[in-house]
Design a protein around this motif. Structure first.
Motif, PDB file in Angstrom:
ATOM      1  N   TYR A  78       9.859  19.662  -6.692  1.00 37.77           N
ATOM      2  CA  TYR A  78       8.474  19.422  -6.287  1.00 37.77           C
ATOM      3  C   TYR A  78       8.532  18.495  -5.079  1.00 37.77           C
ATOM      4  O   TYR A  78       8.641  17.268  -5.213  1.00 37.77           O
ATOM      5  CB  TYR A  78       7.667  18.805  -7.427  1.00 37.77           C
ATOM      6  CG  TYR A  78       6.176  18.802  -7.132  1.00 37.77           C
ATOM      7  CD1 TYR A  78       5.432  19.973  -7.233  1.00 37.77           C
ATOM      8  CD2 TYR A  78       5.524  17.637  -6.734  1.00 37.77           C
ATOM      9  CE1 TYR A  78       4.075  19.987  -6.961  1.00 37.77           C
ATOM     10  CE2 TYR A  78       4.167  17.643  -6.454  1.00 37.77           C
ATOM     11  CZ  TYR A  78       3.453  18.816  -6.564  1.00 37.77           C
ATOM     12  OH  TYR A  78       2.103  18.835  -6.283  1.00 37.77           O
ATOM     13  N   PRO A  79       8.480  19.062  -3.870  1.00 34.54           N
ATOM     14  CA  PRO A  79       8.798  18.294  -2.662  1.00 34.54           C
ATOM     15  C   PRO A  79       7.635  17.523  -2.047  1.00 34.54           C
ATOM     16  O   PRO A  79       7.531  17.413  -0.825  1.00 34.54           O
ATOM     17  CB  PRO A  79       9.282  19.394  -1.707  1.00 34.54           C
ATOM     18  CG  PRO A  79       8.469  20.593  -2.090  1.00 34.54           C
ATOM     19  CD  PRO A  79       8.320  20.508  -3.590  1.00 34.54           C
ATOM     20  N   ALA A  80       6.753  16.972  -2.873  1.00 39.68           N
ATOM     21  CA  ALA A  80       5.658  16.165  -2.334  1.00 39.68           C
ATOM     22  C   ALA A  80       6.214  14.875  -1.745  1.00 39.68           C
ATOM     23  O   ALA A  80       7.222  14.327  -2.211  1.00 39.68           O
ATOM     24  CB  ALA A  80       4.654  15.848  -3.431  1.00 39.68           C
ATOM     25  N   SER A  81       5.548  14.383  -0.726  1.00 41.42           N
ATOM     26  CA  SER A  81       5.907  13.079  -0.173  1.00 41.42           C
ATOM     27  C   SER A  81       5.335  11.978  -1.043  1.00 41.42           C
ATOM     28  O   SER A  81       4.464  12.211  -1.886  1.00 41.42           O
ATOM     29  CB  SER A  81       5.378  12.941   1.257  1.00 41.42           C
ATOM     30  OG  SER A  81       3.958  12.984   1.255  1.00 41.42           O
ATOM     31  N   GLY A  82       5.818  10.755  -0.838  1.00 40.18           N
ATOM     32  CA  GLY A  82       5.233   9.593  -1.478  1.00 40.18           C
ATOM     33  C   GLY A  82       4.119   9.013  -0.614  1.00 40.18           C
ATOM     34  O   GLY A  82       3.752   9.577   0.419  1.00 40.18           O
ATOM     35  N   HIS A  83       3.590   7.889  -1.052  1.00 41.93           N
ATOM     36  CA  HIS A  83       2.555   7.205  -0.254  1.00 41.93           C
ATOM     37  C   HIS A  83       2.753   5.707  -0.470  1.00 41.93           C
ATOM     38  O   HIS A  83       2.123   5.097  -1.344  1.00 41.93           O
ATOM     39  CB  HIS A  83       1.157   7.643  -0.667  1.00 41.93           C
ATOM     40  CG  HIS A  83       0.108   7.390   0.377  1.00 41.93           C
ATOM     41  ND1 HIS A  83      -0.084   6.137   0.940  1.00 41.93           N
ATOM     42  CD2 HIS A  83      -0.800   8.215   0.979  1.00 41.93           C
ATOM     43  CE1 HIS A  83      -1.068   6.209   1.834  1.00 41.93           C
ATOM     44  NE2 HIS A  83      -1.503   7.459   1.875  1.00 41.93           N
ATOM     45  N   ALA A  84       3.630   5.115   0.347  1.00 38.40           N
ATOM     46  CA  ALA A  84       4.020   3.717   0.138  1.00 38.40           C
ATOM     47  C   ALA A  84       2.835   2.767   0.252  1.00 38.40           C
ATOM     48  O   ALA A  84       2.745   1.784  -0.490  1.00 38.40           O
ATOM     49  CB  ALA A  84       5.110   3.332   1.128  1.00 38.40           C
ATOM     50  N   ALA A  85       1.908   3.039   1.182  1.00 34.43           N
ATOM     51  CA  ALA A  85       0.789   2.118   1.383  1.00 34.43           C
ATOM     52  C   ALA A  85      -0.106   2.056   0.141  1.00 34.43           C
ATOM     53  O   ALA A  85      -0.486   0.964  -0.316  1.00 34.43           O
ATOM     54  CB  ALA A  85      -0.027   2.540   2.603  1.00 34.43           C
ATOM     55  N   LEU A  86      -0.432   3.213  -0.420  1.00 31.94           N
ATOM     56  CA  LEU A  86      -1.264   3.209  -1.620  1.00 31.94           C
ATOM     57  C   LEU A  86      -0.481   2.726  -2.837  1.00 31.94           C
ATOM     58  O   LEU A  86      -1.059   2.119  -3.746  1.00 31.94           O
ATOM     59  CB  LEU A  86      -1.850   4.593  -1.858  1.00 31.94           C
ATOM     60  CG  LEU A  86      -2.980   4.972  -0.887  1.00 31.94           C
ATOM     61  CD1 LEU A  86      -3.357   6.441  -1.036  1.00 31.94           C
ATOM     62  CD2 LEU A  86      -4.200   4.079  -1.100  1.00 31.94           C
TER      63      LEU A  86
END
Length: 263
Positions: A78-86
């Motif tokens: 499941y190649p979704a990116s992360g979201h470091a800011a959130l």
């Protein structure tokens, strides 16, 4: 952006990834109906820690944290990116509410996250990060954990508690024919509580619901439901039920959307 609802999803067995049954297409339809999130935050019982940890990886890996299943499952990703800011905002919210959260830069997505997301957002186009489930919870603290995360829904974060409406591993591993009666009874009791918006009853589920001890010999797969309910807007209408049927005779697969008007 309007405040997003919170979801409880039953992720069932790892085979849900390749055997969607009734629940999979309905989660896909729900994903198309929802406002598009800035990110999805998933709380899963397959990542439990003494104090909360929050995944901040830019590209979280797909963790195949199970054994003995169809080899096809181990080829899925499941190649979704992360979201470091959130994710950092989640750390701030939890810390402000008294939960000493820390960042985890290496953790990927366990199957409690990526398996249901394969159906909810099959294109993996929405960023995802996980928050670990505290290992010492009771019903009020699971609810409070959701309340601590709740403000993120106003920041475009879809809060997802991923667990299982019923979760008896011994019975799952046994052969089954017809659906077990206690599964339907337990699922019906919970459904009535969420449809009526009866939070007090929902909090008493593991004490009062029929078949509760058999449905949940241990409670970790039930706590994400209370996390999702606790994260809901207090003034929102009662939850919408996404019927999922029963898998393998013992896994109730219903999911709930808190704060979402029925489509």
């Amino acid at each position: 952006m309007p405040r997003l609802p919170s979801l409880f999803v039953s992720h069932g067995a790892p085979t849900f990834a390749i055997d969607p049954g009734v629940a999979g297409p309905r989660l896909t339809a729900l994903g198309r109906y929802l406002p598009r999130p800035q990110a999805v935050l998933v709380v899963s019982p397959h990542w439990m820690t003494p104090t909360p940890r929050v995944g901040t990886a830019a590209q979280p890996g797909t963790i195949h944290d199970f054994g003995g299943f169809d080899p096809a499952l181990y080829r899925l990703s499941y190649p979704a990116s992360g979201h470091a800011a959130l994710a950092r905002r989640a750390i701030e919210r939890l810390s402000k509410a008294g939960w000493p959260a820390q960042a985890d830069e290496r953790r990927g997505l366990d199957h409690g996250a990526w398996v249901p997301l394969l159906h909810l957002f099959p294109e993996a186009e929405v960023p995802v990060f996980q928050v670990s489930l505290p290992s010492r919870l009771d019903a009020p603290r699971a609810w409070a954990f959701g309340q601590a995360l709740a403000p993120l829904a106003e920041d475009g974060v879809l809060i997802v508690g991923s667990g299982s409406l019923t979760h008896n591993l011994y019975e799952f591993r046994s052969s089954h024919g017809a659906d077990e009666a206690y599964v339907s009874a337990f699922a019906g009791w919970v459904r009535e509580a969420v449809e009526q918006g009866d939070n007090a009853r929902l909090l008493r589920t593991l004490d009062d619901a029929p078949g509760a001890r058999r449905a949940h010999p241990t409670a970790e797969h039930f706590w994400p439901l209370l996390v999702a309910a606790g994260a809901a807007d207090a003034g929102a209408p009662p939850a919408t039920v996404i019927e999922g049927g029963i898998a393998h005779g013992v896994l109730a697969m219903d999911s709930y959307a808190f704060g979402l008007a029925a489509a």
